[in-house]
Design an enzyme around this catalytic site. Structure first.
Site, PDB file in Angstrom:
ATOM      1  N   PHE A  16       1.314  -1.167   0.173  1.00  0.00           N
ATOM      2  CA  PHE A  16      -0.269   0.132   0.746  1.00  0.00           C
ATOM      3  C   PHE A  16       0.384   0.973  -0.082  1.00  0.00           C
ATOM      4  O   PHE A  16       0.879   2.442  -1.118  1.00  0.00           O
ATOM      5  CB  PHE A  16      -1.031  -0.058   1.786  1.00  0.00           C
ATOM      6  N   ILE A  17       1.483   1.029   0.952  1.00  0.00           N
ATOM      7  CA  ILE A  17       1.829   2.771   1.187  1.00  0.00           C
ATOM      8  C   ILE A  17       3.257   2.777  -0.403  1.00  0.00           C
ATOM      9  O   ILE A  17       3.946   3.686  -0.639  1.00  0.00           O
ATOM     10  CB  ILE A  17       2.836   3.086   2.656  1.00  0.00           C
ATOM     11  N   SER A  39       3.811 -11.631  -0.056  1.00  0.00           N
ATOM     12  CA  SER A  39       2.542 -12.217   0.819  1.00  0.00           C
ATOM     13  C   SER A  39       1.558 -11.142   0.927  1.00  0.00           C
ATOM     14  O   SER A  39      -0.272 -11.658   0.863  1.00  0.00           O
ATOM     15  CB  SER A  39       3.505 -12.546   2.006  1.00  0.00           C
ATOM     16  N   GLY A  41       2.059  -7.433  -1.069  1.00  0.00           N
ATOM     17  CA  GLY A  41       2.244  -6.771  -2.186  1.00  0.00           C
ATOM     18  C   GLY A  41       1.535  -7.553  -3.274  1.00  0.00           C
ATOM     19  O   GLY A  41       0.764  -8.671  -3.804  1.00  0.00           O
ATOM     20  N   TYR A 146       2.139  -5.017  18.254  1.00  0.00           N
ATOM     21  CA  TYR A 146       3.301  -4.141  17.155  1.00  0.00           C
ATOM     22  C   TYR A 146       3.464  -2.733  17.192  1.00  0.00           C
ATOM     23  O   TYR A 146       4.374  -2.117  16.847  1.00  0.00           O
ATOM     24  CB  TYR A 146       1.421  -3.402  16.092  1.00  0.00           C
ATOM     25  N   VAL A 190     -11.183   2.576   6.634  1.00  0.00           N
ATOM     26  CA  VAL A 190     -11.459   3.908   5.545  1.00  0.00           C
ATOM     27  C   VAL A 190     -11.397   2.524   4.224  1.00  0.00           C
ATOM     28  O   VAL A 190     -12.743   2.576   3.747  1.00  0.00           O
ATOM     29  CB  VAL A 190     -10.660   4.321   4.575  1.00  0.00           C
ATOM     30  N   GLY A 272      -8.948  -3.517  23.648  1.00  0.00           N
ATOM     31  CA  GLY A 272      -7.665  -2.663  23.295  1.00  0.00           C
ATOM     32  C   GLY A 272      -7.909  -1.633  22.117  1.00  0.00           C
ATOM     33  O   GLY A 272      -6.135  -1.034  21.548  1.00  0.00           O
ATOM     34  N   ASP A 273      -8.415  -1.424  21.764  1.00  0.00           N
ATOM     35  CA  ASP A 273      -9.339  -0.203  20.900  1.00  0.00           C
ATOM     36  C   ASP A 273      -9.013   0.715  21.352  1.00  0.00           C
ATOM     37  O   ASP A 273      -9.627   0.366  22.494  1.00  0.00           O
ATOM     38  CB  ASP A 273     -10.305  -0.409  20.470  1.00  0.00           C
TER      39      ASP A 273
END
Length: 315
Positions: A16-17, A39, A41, A146, A190, A272-273
């Site tokens: 993505f980025i 994987s 991409g 993460y 999004v 956890g959000d």
């Protein structure tokens, strides 16, 4: 150094980025190599002017690639990006994000590559910050493996600079969104909402929808990465809009852009959000001359247009 003389290596350059970054580097005349195991991409996202080396960032062959390419700058974008996966499989997250990053740094050292621009995280670095928008001076308090793995690499970078002479810049993006995004990672809402709305499928909101995130358009993030590659500052640099937008607001804006008329399904909140996060990017403005140029409405419109075109092409 003239643009057409610079050689850049992008890890995760078909993602993505990374794919947007590769496009921008090619457009400015850079010679670009990509390391991506594909994987997550997609070959269709990879600029044909870039040379692809299909391998994992943890592979031993990374060192040989680095020596062959001899990049002037390495943009380290590749990562395990799912917060939920990191919570379920912290060892896997660490193997990719920490050990994979050290493998890239060791390969850079062996090849004499002088600088890394590291894509860290702003959305998952500060936990529930007491100050909003959050500046870089706040203590890092990741709430998931993460964020912890990204912070670990941030802590390795000054050590590698001291011991190996590798320069670096750290970029901490907020919730990145835009064309080509998969519904994973921190800002997948999004992409998830857009795809569901365009397909006339249910939209699910966890909790009451008042959780706020700082959304930054992918091309603005790419601009920050390129600026950091030409800047001596190490950062970390927050890259965000400076204000939070609720999930309810995102759903409402996307419904208007897609013509969606359904009511969202309300599900229990996920443990956890984060409740609220936004980033103070004034240091990036001072050191990099960076500020976001894409408004949320414009960015969402461009994202919806891309997904609509993509889904029509597949129909």
């Amino acid at each position: 150094m003239a643009n057409n003389q610079r050689t850049a290596l992008v890890t995760g350059g078909a993602g993505f980025i990374g794919s947007h970054l590769v496009d921008a580097l090619v457009a400015r005349g850079d010679s670009v190599a990509v390391i991506d195991d594909m994987s997550t991409g997609k070959s269709g996202y990879l600029n044909p002017a870039a040379e692809l080396y299909g391998m994992d960032i943890g592979d031993d062959d990374v060192s040989n690639v680095m020596k062959a390419v001899r990049p002037d700058v390495v943009f380290h974008v590749a990562a395990q990006i799912s917060v939920s996966v990191s919570a379920r499989e912290p060892k896997f997250d660490a193997e990719t994000n920490i050990l994979g990053s050290l493998n890239i740094l060791d390969a850079m050292n062996a090849a004499g590559a002088p600088k890394m621009v590291f894509v860290s995280t702003g959305g998952a670095m500060y936990g529930e910050p007491e100050t909003l928008p959050a500046p870089e001076t706040l203590p890092a308090r990741p709430a998931a493996p993460y964020g912890a793995s990204k912070l670990a690499v941030e802590n390795y970078l000054p050590v590698y600079k001291m011991l190996r002479g590798i320069d670096y810049s750290i970029i901490r993006p907020a919730n990145v969104y835009g064309p080509r995004q998969d519904p994973h990672g921190e800002a997948g809402v999004v992409a998830i909402f857009t795809r569901a709305m365009l397909a006339g499928q249910p939209v699910r909101i966890f909790g009451d929808g008042t959780d706020e995130r700082d959304y930054v358009y992918v091309e603005d993030v790419v601009d920050a990465l390129i600026r950091a590659s030409n800047c001596p500052g190490t950062g970390p640099y927050n890259i965000g809009s400076g204000f939070g937008t609720s999930v309810n607001d995102i759903a409402s804006r996307l419904a208007g852009l897609t013509g969606y008329s359904g009511e969202p399904e309300r599900l229990p909140p996920r443990p956890g959000d984060l409740r609220r996060i936004s980033l103070d990017a004034s240091l990036a403005k001072k050191d990099l001359g960076w500020s976001p140029t894409t408004s949320l409405n414009d960015g969402l419109r461009q994202t919806v247009d891309w997904f609509r075109s993509e889904m029509s092409a597949r129909a």
